[in-house]
Design an enzyme around this catalytic site. Structure first.
Site, PDB file in Angstrom:
ATOM      1  N   LYS A 138       1.036  -0.994  -0.012  1.00 18.79           N
ATOM      2  CA  LYS A 138      -0.125   0.020   0.063  1.00 18.79           C
ATOM      3  C   LYS A 138       0.949   1.036  -0.024  1.00 18.79           C
ATOM      4  CE  LYS A 138      -1.715   2.000   3.656  1.00 18.79           C
ATOM      5  NZ  LYS A 138      -2.466   2.476   4.879  1.00 18.79           N
TER       6      LYS A 138
ATOM      7  N   ASP B 200      -6.403   0.898   0.944  1.00 21.23           N
ATOM      8  CA  ASP B 200      -6.449   1.285   2.164  1.00 21.23           C
ATOM      9  C   ASP B 200      -7.744   0.825   2.744  1.00 21.23           C
ATOM     10  OD1 ASP B 200      -8.191   3.295   1.515  1.00 21.23           O
ATOM     11  OD2 ASP B 200      -7.194   4.729   2.374  1.00 21.23           O
TER      12      ASP B 200
END
Length: 316
Positions: free
Chosen positions: A184, A202
């Site tokens: 991420k 996320d």
């Protein structure tokens, strides 16, 4: 007499048939009244009755239909959030990777309030790599988990100095080797510091793509792969911004503002949140300068003349 008896029997049978038919009608359940999302978001604003029941699209939606619906949602969100961007303040790749690591389990607003002091004292990887951990911890204390985050940012700074000459690498396989950096964080850096497409999965992204039935996956890596397959690679970075901004401002986890949502007609989860337009408008969140954490009161929090959420104050 025989004819009369037959007529009487026939009449009785007919009466019984009618009575049975009426009883069947009474027992039959009344057809359910269904309400779907308005054809346009402006329909709710113009005073349409709030929806109370929603018929969700079939799980048998074809692959082609899913791709078209997903891409249309992204196009709609691009019009609503043309200014969508990373909500972490940064001036270079080093600041971005550090800020993204610090953003775990806290708000971007809190990180943006903390990093100016950090980068003023430690402007380069070399400076942060040689920092006293206790002094860094004191600066990072407001971000929460400050000891673990101190270890990560000092560790990644040392790795940058020792393995990459003090420069943030521009490859995924190198970034994920840095302490505290996962896929991420790596995609945030690649997409926004190097212009290389990536999907940032996320918590907001995970929630919305499942709510929109783009995928049933729960593992972030599998979500990334499933959603990435629906869009051309060139769309990935902006798609991430659009989805995350929408999740922060309108499509909240506990009570989404369905009645003020510009993509309501395309959302299979329409009706899970507040559908009354006026009540939904009060749920919209806008942040000064595009930062999360501050809710502006009306009249700032409103739908514009086109029925779309107005941009936050300070947005370019």
């Amino acid at each position: 007499m025989a004819v009369a008896a037959k007529d009487t029997a026939g009449s009785a049978a007919g009466t019984k048939a009618v009575t049975a038919a009426k009883a069947a009608v009474k027992k039959a359940p009344a057809p359910k009244k269904v309400v779907v999302a308005p054809k346009k978001a402006t329909a709710a604003v113009k005073g349409a009755a709030p929806a109370t029941t929603v018929v969700k699209p079939s799980r048998d939606e074809s692959r082609t239909a899913l791709v078209r619906r997903a891409r249309r949602i992204n196009r709609e969100l691009a019009e609503v959030y043309p200014y969508a961007h990373p909500e972490l303040d940064f001036e270079n790749p080093f600041q971005l990777v550090v800020a993204t690591v610090l953003s775990a389990q806290t708000t971007d607003l809190r990180v943006n309030q903390t990093t100016p002091a950090l980068f003023a004292k430690y402007p380069t990887p070399e400076d942060l790599a040689a920092a006293n951990p206790e002094e860094v911890e004191e600066i990072l204390r407001p971000c929460g988990f400050f000891r673990a985050k101190t270890k990560s940012v000092i560790g990644l700074s040392k790795a940058l100095v020792e393995e990459f000459g003090g420069e943030v690498p521009g490859r995924l396989e190198d970034l994920v080797k840095l302490p505290g950096v996962g896929r991420k964080t790596a995609f945030v850096v690649l997409g926004n510091a190097f212009g290389r497409p990536g999907i940032t999965v996320d918590t907001h992204f995970q929630r919305l793509v499942r709510r929109w039935q783009w995928t049933d996956e729960t593992d972030p890596d599998k979500i990334e792969a499933a959603v990435g397959a629906l869009f051309p690679k060139s769309d990935w970075t902006d798609l991430s911004h659009h989805v995350i901004w929408h999740g922060r401002r309108i499509c909240h986890a506990r009570k989404p503002a369905c009645g003020a949502c510009p993509i309501a007609p395309l959302c299979p989860a329409y009706g899970e949140g507040e559908t009354d337009p006026e009540k939904a408008k009060k749920l919209l969140k806008y942040e000064k300068g595009g930062l999360p954490g501050q809710r502006l009161k009306p009249p700032q929090a409103y739908l514009d003349a086109g029925g779309r959420p107005a941009p936050p104050l300070g947005a370019a």
